[in-house]
Design an enzyme around this catalytic site. Structure first.
Site, mmCIF file in Angstrom:
data_model
loop_
_atom_site.group_PDB
_atom_site.id
_atom_site.type_symbol
_atom_site.label_atom_id
_atom_site.label_comp_id
_atom_site.label_asym_id
_atom_site.label_seq_id
_atom_site.Cartn_x
_atom_site.Cartn_y
_atom_site.Cartn_z
ATOM 1 N N LYS A 15 0.845 -1.184 0.000
ATOM 2 C CA LYS A 15 0.000 0.000 0.000
ATOM 3 C C LYS A 15 0.884 1.237 0.000
ATOM 4 O O LYS A 15 2.014 1.129 0.470
ATOM 5 C CB LYS A 15 -0.950 0.045 1.192
ATOM 6 N N TYR A 74 -4.629 4.207 5.746
ATOM 7 C CA TYR A 74 -5.079 3.379 6.874
ATOM 8 C C TYR A 74 -6.399 3.917 7.437
ATOM 9 O O TYR A 74 -7.258 3.138 7.864
ATOM 10 C CB TYR A 74 -4.029 3.364 7.993
HETATM 11 P P1 NAD Z 1 12.298 2.015 2.073
HETATM 12 O O1 NAD Z 1 12.732 3.343 1.584
HETATM 13 O O2 NAD Z 1 12.791 1.546 3.389
HETATM 14 O O3 NAD Z 1 12.665 0.900 0.987
HETATM 15 C C1 NAD Z 1 12.447 1.098 -0.367
HETATM 16 C C2 NAD Z 1 13.291 0.110 -1.153
HETATM 17 O O4 NAD Z 1 13.143 0.389 -2.546
HETATM 18 C C3 NAD Z 1 14.772 0.211 -0.839
HETATM 19 O O5 NAD Z 1 15.311 -1.072 -0.750
HETATM 20 C C4 NAD Z 1 15.349 0.929 -2.041
HETATM 21 O O6 NAD Z 1 16.698 0.573 -2.313
HETATM 22 C C5 NAD Z 1 14.431 0.448 -3.141
HETATM 23 N N1 NAD Z 1 14.397 1.337 -4.301
HETATM 24 C C6 NAD Z 1 14.465 0.920 -5.580
HETATM 25 N N2 NAD Z 1 14.418 1.960 -6.416
HETATM 26 C C7 NAD Z 1 14.337 3.055 -5.659
HETATM 27 C C8 NAD Z 1 14.274 4.441 -5.962
HETATM 28 N N3 NAD Z 1 14.260 4.905 -7.210
HETATM 29 N N4 NAD Z 1 14.200 5.299 -4.925
HETATM 30 C C9 NAD Z 1 14.185 4.862 -3.660
HETATM 31 N N5 NAD Z 1 14.219 3.553 -3.307
HETATM 32 C C10 NAD Z 1 14.311 2.670 -4.309
HETATM 33 O O7 NAD Z 1 10.711 2.011 2.040
HETATM 34 P P2 NAD Z 1 9.723 1.046 2.829
HETATM 35 O O8 NAD Z 1 9.329 1.690 4.091
HETATM 36 O O9 NAD Z 1 10.269 -0.313 2.876
HETATM 37 O O10 NAD Z 1 8.442 1.121 1.873
HETATM 38 C C11 NAD Z 1 8.342 0.341 0.703
HETATM 39 C C12 NAD Z 1 6.864 0.124 0.384
HETATM 40 O O11 NAD Z 1 6.261 -0.561 1.466
HETATM 41 C C13 NAD Z 1 6.078 1.400 0.200
HETATM 42 O O12 NAD Z 1 5.085 1.192 -0.763
HETATM 43 C C14 NAD Z 1 5.424 1.608 1.560
HETATM 44 O O13 NAD Z 1 4.240 2.367 1.511
HETATM 45 C C15 NAD Z 1 5.156 0.180 1.965
HETATM 46 N N6 NAD Z 1 5.085 0.012 3.420
HETATM 47 C C16 NAD Z 1 4.032 -0.668 3.944
HETATM 48 C C17 NAD Z 1 3.920 -0.841 5.300
HETATM 49 C C18 NAD Z 1 2.766 -1.615 5.874
HETATM 50 O O14 NAD Z 1 2.592 -1.600 7.081
HETATM 51 N N7 NAD Z 1 2.003 -2.307 5.048
HETATM 52 C C19 NAD Z 1 4.892 -0.307 6.138
HETATM 53 C C20 NAD Z 1 5.964 0.356 5.589
HETATM 54 C C21 NAD Z 1 6.066 0.520 4.222
#
Ligand code: NAD
Length: 368
Positions: free
Chosen positions: A139, A225
């Site tokens: 999401k 959410y």
């Molecule tokens: P994050 O920034 O920690 O991780 C993002 C990942 O994408 C990294 O590994 C990064 O290297 C990679 N990536 C690849 N191309 C990229 C670019 N061009 N720019 C930046 N990063 C790039 O983010 P996250 O918190 O892990 O979030 C990732 C997804 O998960 C999002 O869609 C977020 O909304 C979702 N999320 C959901 C929940 C939940 O509770 N369901 C919680 C946190 C995050």
């Protein structure tokens, strides 16, 4: 020693990308007891090994019964060895963004789980479907409803299932809100309140602050959410929205929204007041009905859920939400039954998000 609150905050910050890559990698490397690779059930490949994949999904995949962590897709070579050592992932199941489409030839991978910045969800969902894999997409589903529709169509055309990472549909306290609201246990709901946010203190250059990658700010990230919460508590779809935005740190939130307040009207007459923020620590979901109220005071977290009704405290087990969510999806695939958190649910949330942004721009009530 970390308190459970500070640990939760750490985990949340990590998952929200507000910590840098270095601590994310070291926390991954130091997380004990996660090397027990299971080979039961369907194989999942995580695409994007950031905070949420490393902090929540991979550990959850050590607890799942119907699926296991079979592969990874990463653009950061340094992560390949860390993950493969830690989770015993064979080299043949490790891909980067260029080799990703070759996953089509890998029978170990049944499900691709897209955990990338929001603007990348569409591309990797469609590529996964074209590679013949079922998809879980995080999401918010995508940066526009048009993109969501393309993702749904691509999975349908490929004959593959698509679900969204809506873990709270499998979480007992939130399931109780659904039961109390949808079965009108306290009578007809008259009003709802939903707030979700945290004080963003992370990297000013993070993808979450870039419109092109995130699609929006606190509303897309935290507000979905609240939209979900009031939708599943009422079991209804909002007809109209009226919204306004507040920006207290414009230097940080140059491209995306910081705080959004909005009101939604439902067909039954219920009115929901919601708030999403990157500048306030909120986490609640409440319904006031004809004959009582029910509320989660810790509504959307990964754990430490808490709630009460006008009759007393709620008491349910704290579960691993992500494990329950992924196990359910694997089971749906095996049993050939629909998921309760399909792409269409993610699409509807983005349609509501778009109506909220339209209302901010017009200053008027907008139809969803
Ligand atoms: P994050 O920034 O920690 O991780 C993002 C990942 O994408 C990294 O590994 C990064 O290297 C990679 N990536 C690849 N191309 C990229 C670019 N061009 N720019 C930046 N990063 C790039 O983010 P996250 O918190 O892990 O979030 C990732 C997804 O998960 C999002 O869609 C977020 O909304 C979702 N999320 C959901 C929940 C939940 O509770 N369901 C919680 C946190 C995050």
């Amino acid at each position: 020693m970390q308190t459970s609150k500070s640990r939760r905050r750490f985990i949340r910050d990590l998952s929200l990308g507000s910590l840098s890559l270095a601590p994310a990698l070291s926390s991954l490397a130091s997380c004990a007891g996660a090397t027990s690779q299971k080979k039961n059930g369907l194989g999942i490949a995580l695409v994007g090994l950031g905070g949420y994949a490393g902090g929540q999904l991979a550990p959850a995949l050590q607890q799942t019964k119907n699926c296991y962590l079979a592969g990874i897709v990463t653009g950061t070579p340094a992560k390949e060895k860390i993950w493969s050592d830690k989770y015993n992932i064979p080299q043949k199941n490790i891909y980067n963004y260029e080799t990703f489409d070759k996953i089509a030839d890998n029978p170990d991978i049944d499900i691709v789980y897209v955990v990338l910045p929001v603007a990348m969800h569409k591309e990797y969902t469609i590529r996964a479907a074209k590679a013949g894999k079922h998809v879980i997409c995080e999401k918010p589903m995508a940066v526009s409803s048009a993109d969501c529709q393309e993702m749904i169509d691509a999975c349908k055309n490929a004959g593959k299932m698509l679900s969204i990472g809506y873990r709270l549909h499998f979480e007992p306290y939130n399931m109780e809100m659904m039961r109390l609201g949808q079965q009108k246990v306290f009578g007809k709901i008259q009003k709802l309140d939903a707030k979700n946010g945290f004080v963003y203190g992370g990297d000013p250059n993070a993808w979450r602050l870039k419109k092109a990658l995130a699609g929006g700010g606190g509303l897309m990230d935290m507000g979905v959410y609240c939209i979900q919460g009031v939708r599943y508590t009422t079991g209804e779809e909002p007809l109209t929205v009226k919204a306004r935005e507040e920006k207290l740190r414009p230097e940080l939130f140059k491209e995306v929204d910081e705080t959004v307040y909005w009101e939604m009207k439902f067909p039954s007459g219920a009115i929901a007041r919601c708030k999403s923020s990157y500048n306030a620590n909120d986490n609640n979901l409440r319904a006031d009905a004809e004959n009582g109220w029910f509320e989660l005071s810790e509504a959307y977290r990964y754990g430490g859920m808490a709630g009460a009704t006008s009759k007393g405290k709620m008491d349910f087990p704290q579960i691993n939400q992500q494990a329950a969510q992924m196990d359910d999806f694997a089971n749906c695939i095996v049993q050939k039954k629909p998921t309760i958190v399909p792409g269409e649910m993610g699409l509807q949330d983005i349609k509501i998000v778009e109506a909220i942004y339209r209302s901010i721009a017009s200053g008027k009530e907008e139809n969803v």
